[in-house]
Design a protein around this motif. Structure first.
Motif, PDB file in Angstrom:
ATOM      1  N   THR A  34      78.234 -34.974   3.300  1.00  0.00           N
ATOM      2  CA  THR A  34      78.740 -36.343   3.470  1.00  0.00           C
ATOM      3  C   THR A  34      77.952 -37.270   2.559  1.00  0.00           C
ATOM      4  N   ALA A  35      78.554 -38.404   2.252  1.00  0.00           N
ATOM      5  CA  ALA A  35      77.854 -39.422   1.464  1.00  0.00           C
ATOM      6  C   ALA A  35      78.374 -40.793   1.877  1.00  0.00           C
ATOM      7  N   PHE A  36      77.669 -41.817   1.455  1.00  0.00           N
ATOM      8  CA  PHE A  36      78.026 -43.209   1.743  1.00  0.00           C
ATOM      9  C   PHE A  36      78.203 -43.404   3.252  1.00  0.00           C
ATOM     10  N   ASN A  37      77.124 -43.086   3.972  1.00  0.00           N
ATOM     11  CA  ASN A  37      77.121 -43.231   5.425  1.00  0.00           C
ATOM     12  C   ASN A  37      78.313 -42.509   6.072  1.00  0.00           C
ATOM     13  N   LYS A  38      78.575 -41.310   5.584  1.00  0.00           N
ATOM     14  CA  LYS A  38      79.555 -40.381   6.153  1.00  0.00           C
ATOM     15  C   LYS A  38      81.005 -40.777   5.898  1.00  0.00           C
ATOM     16  N   ILE A  39      81.239 -41.750   5.028  1.00  0.00           N
ATOM     17  CA  ILE A  39      82.617 -42.152   4.724  1.00  0.00           C
ATOM     18  C   ILE A  39      83.277 -41.060   3.883  1.00  0.00           C
ATOM     19  N   LYS A  40      82.500 -40.477   2.968  1.00  0.00           N
ATOM     20  CA  LYS A  40      83.027 -39.423   2.102  1.00  0.00           C
ATOM     21  C   LYS A  40      82.537 -38.090   2.643  1.00  0.00           C
ATOM     22  N   ARG A  41      83.442 -37.144   2.830  1.00  0.00           N
ATOM     23  CA  ARG A  41      83.005 -35.861   3.383  1.00  0.00           C
ATOM     24  C   ARG A  41      83.792 -34.695   2.799  1.00  0.00           C
ATOM     25  N   ALA A  42      83.169 -33.538   2.789  1.00  0.00           N
ATOM     26  CA  ALA A  42      83.828 -32.317   2.306  1.00  0.00           C
ATOM     27  C   ALA A  42      83.072 -31.117   2.863  1.00  0.00           C
ATOM     28  N   VAL A  43      83.607 -29.944   2.574  1.00  0.00           N
ATOM     29  CA  VAL A  43      82.940 -28.694   2.942  1.00  0.00           C
ATOM     30  C   VAL A  43      82.669 -27.940   1.649  1.00  0.00           C
ATOM     31  N   ILE A  44      81.445 -27.537   1.443  1.00  0.00           N
ATOM     32  CA  ILE A  44      81.069 -26.794   0.236  1.00  0.00           C
ATOM     33  C   ILE A  44      80.750 -25.364   0.674  1.00  0.00           C
ATOM     34  N   ALA A  45      81.579 -24.422   0.224  1.00  0.00           N
ATOM     35  CA  ALA A  45      81.397 -23.034   0.662  1.00  0.00           C
ATOM     36  C   ALA A  45      79.983 -22.565   0.378  1.00  0.00           C
ATOM     37  N   ASP A  46      79.356 -21.980   1.392  1.00  0.00           N
ATOM     38  CA  ASP A  46      78.026 -21.367   1.295  1.00  0.00           C
ATOM     39  C   ASP A  46      76.865 -22.339   1.138  1.00  0.00           C
ATOM     40  N   LYS A  47      77.124 -23.641   1.226  1.00  0.00           N
ATOM     41  CA  LYS A  47      76.018 -24.597   1.103  1.00  0.00           C
ATOM     42  C   LYS A  47      74.955 -24.370   2.188  1.00  0.00           C
ATOM     43  N   GLY A  48      75.403 -24.053   3.413  1.00  0.00           N
ATOM     44  CA  GLY A  48      74.446 -23.838   4.501  1.00  0.00           C
ATOM     45  C   GLY A  48      73.472 -22.713   4.180  1.00  0.00           C
ATOM     46  N   LYS A  49      74.020 -21.597   3.669  1.00  0.00           N
ATOM     47  CA  LYS A  49      73.165 -20.453   3.321  1.00  0.00           C
ATOM     48  C   LYS A  49      72.225 -20.812   2.174  1.00  0.00           C
ATOM     49  N   LEU A  50      72.782 -21.484   1.163  1.00  0.00           N
ATOM     50  CA  LEU A  50      71.966 -21.833  -0.007  1.00  0.00           C
ATOM     51  C   LEU A  50      70.855 -22.800   0.390  1.00  0.00           C
ATOM     52  N   ASN A  51      71.201 -23.845   1.162  1.00  0.00           N
ATOM     53  CA  ASN A  51      70.179 -24.819   1.556  1.00  0.00           C
ATOM     54  C   ASN A  51      69.120 -24.207   2.466  1.00  0.00           C
ATOM     55  N   ALA A  52      69.539 -23.309   3.362  1.00  0.00           N
ATOM     56  CA  ALA A  52      68.555 -22.655   4.238  1.00  0.00           C
ATOM     57  C   ALA A  52      67.555 -21.885   3.381  1.00  0.00           C
ATOM     58  N   ALA A  53      68.070 -21.141   2.404  1.00  0.00           N
ATOM     59  CA  ALA A  53      67.175 -20.338   1.553  1.00  0.00           C
ATOM     60  C   ALA A  53      66.306 -21.232   0.667  1.00  0.00           C
ATOM     61  N   ILE A  54      66.901 -22.288   0.118  1.00  0.00           N
ATOM     62  CA  ILE A  54      66.138 -23.229  -0.722  1.00  0.00           C
ATOM     63  C   ILE A  54      65.016 -23.846   0.107  1.00  0.00           C
ATOM     64  N   SER A  55      65.377 -24.308   1.296  1.00  0.00           N
ATOM     65  CA  SER A  55      64.393 -24.962   2.159  1.00  0.00           C
ATOM     66  C   SER A  55      63.281 -23.986   2.561  1.00  0.00           C
ATOM     67  N   THR A  56      63.637 -22.753   2.900  1.00  0.00           N
ATOM     68  CA  THR A  56      62.625 -21.751   3.268  1.00  0.00           C
ATOM     69  C   THR A  56      61.661 -21.519   2.104  1.00  0.00           C
ATOM     70  N   MET A  57      62.199 -21.368   0.894  1.00  0.00           N
ATOM     71  CA  MET A  57      61.316 -21.104  -0.254  1.00  0.00           C
ATOM     72  C   MET A  57      60.412 -22.303  -0.516  1.00  0.00           C
ATOM     73  N   ILE A  58      60.939 -23.517  -0.389  1.00  0.00           N
ATOM     74  CA  ILE A  58      60.094 -24.702  -0.628  1.00  0.00           C
ATOM     75  C   ILE A  58      59.024 -24.829   0.453  1.00  0.00           C
ATOM     76  N   PHE A  59      59.386 -24.594   1.722  1.00  0.00           N
ATOM     77  CA  PHE A  59      58.361 -24.642   2.782  1.00  0.00           C
ATOM     78  C   PHE A  59      57.262 -23.610   2.507  1.00  0.00           C
ATOM     79  N   ASN A  60      57.651 -22.415   2.076  1.00  0.00           N
ATOM     80  CA  ASN A  60      56.639 -21.382   1.778  1.00  0.00           C
ATOM     81  C   ASN A  60      55.722 -21.830   0.645  1.00  0.00           C
ATOM     82  N   LEU A  61      56.293 -22.424  -0.397  1.00  0.00           N
ATOM     83  CA  LEU A  61      55.468 -22.905  -1.517  1.00  0.00           C
ATOM     84  C   LEU A  61      54.511 -24.000  -1.039  1.00  0.00           C
ATOM     85  N   LEU A  62      55.011 -24.890  -0.185  1.00  0.00           N
ATOM     86  CA  LEU A  62      54.167 -25.985   0.302  1.00  0.00           C
ATOM     87  C   LEU A  62      53.059 -25.471   1.221  1.00  0.00           C
ATOM     88  N   GLU A  63      53.396 -24.522   2.106  1.00  0.00           N
ATOM     89  CA  GLU A  63      52.368 -23.947   3.001  1.00  0.00           C
ATOM     90  C   GLU A  63      51.268 -23.303   2.171  1.00  0.00           C
TER      91      GLU A  63
END
Ligand code: CDP
Length: 265
Positions: A34-63
């Protein structure tokens, strides 16, 4: 499978659930954008999986760099087990390069490099569209103490000092990013928010190509490909020998990879 109990935070791109343990929560990444305070919205295939993995790798680097975070471990392709914290309703924005709302607010050219890093504080409140505040507001309104704010700024500076050269080493300019903090029961402050292309700007250091949510905000297309690019860069940094089990698979990264488009590619 981790037990999923009551919903604690029902966001668009992230949902947080209780686990039955008072000390832990389950953070679940979705394909919604979503963007612009949720006015614009869509579904991006596999974004959840990609963001979970991106976030996990960044947390590991930060730790590894000595930053305490809420992350414990990834428990499925889209879910992380995290420590439960008391949220501090402040967003800290770090700006290495001027872009987005700051460029608009101050009439500056996007891409301008300030002589030192800029930090913004925003008060987390959807109804008010997360207004920009400063240290005085945050302290006077009882959101944080001066001492806590000093800890938050110190951790934020360190997080930027870790991530900036890492992304640069794989050809990515970390333009800006947003983070949030929380308090553990004893009062210790830890990083309690993921960093991914939903909440950061990543530009190609050579070409300036954007690999983040601005592609969605600005109707630039290839939104999913941008998230895939950042995922691939982090895999090459964190797992140079290949993609670990449970991560989005190799074919997701290959050139020309397409699927039924829910993405606005
Ligand atoms: O994104 P926008 O131009 O509205 O705001 P910004 O203040 O330029 O955002 C700076 C960075 O923080 C960008 O990477 C945004 O994606 C991120 N941000 C965020 O994740 N959540 C917000 N509520 C505001 C900004």
């Amino acid at each position: 499978m981790m037990e999923k109990k009551e919903i604690i935070y029902n966001g668009e791109s992230v949902k947080v659930f209780g686990t039955g343990s008072p000390d832990h929560v389950l953070v679940c990444f979705t394909d919604n954008i979503t963007a612009f305070n949720k006015i614009k919205r869509a579904v991006i295939a596999d974004k959840g999986k990609l963001n979970a993995a991106i976030s996990t790798m960044i947390f590991n680097l930060l730790e590894k760099g000595g930053i305490k975070t809420h992350f414990i471990r990834q428990v499925s392709a889209t879910e992380q087990l995290c420590r439960r914290v008391e949220d501090i309703p402040i967003e800290v924005i770090v700006r290495n390069v001027v872009a987005g709302s700051m460029a608009a607010r101050l009439g500056l050219e996007e891409g301008l490099r300030p002589s030192s890093t800029i930090y913004d504080l925003c008060y987390k409140n959807d109804d008010l569209c997360d207004p920009v505040i400063n240290d005085y507001h945050a302290i006077a309104l009882g959101i944080v103490t001066r001492e806590e704010l000093d800890v938050i700024y110190g951790m934020t500076e360190r997080i930027n000092a870790i991530l900036l050269p890492l992304f640069r080493s794989v050809g990515i300019d970390l333009v800006d990013f947003k983070i949030e903090f929380g308090r553990l029961p004893g009062g210790e402050i830890i990083l309690a928010d993921e960093i991914n292309p939903d909440s950061a700007r990543f530009w190609d250091a050579e070409t300036g190509e954007k690999y983040d949510k601005d592609r969605f905000r600005r109707d630039m297309g290839k939104v999913g490909d941008a998230y895939r690019t950042i995922y691939g860069k982090l895999v090459s940094l964190c797992h140079p020998d290949g993609i670990p089990e449970g991560y989005p698979s190799a074919e997701l990264l290959s050139d020309g990879w397409t699927r039924n488009i829910q993405d606005n590619d």
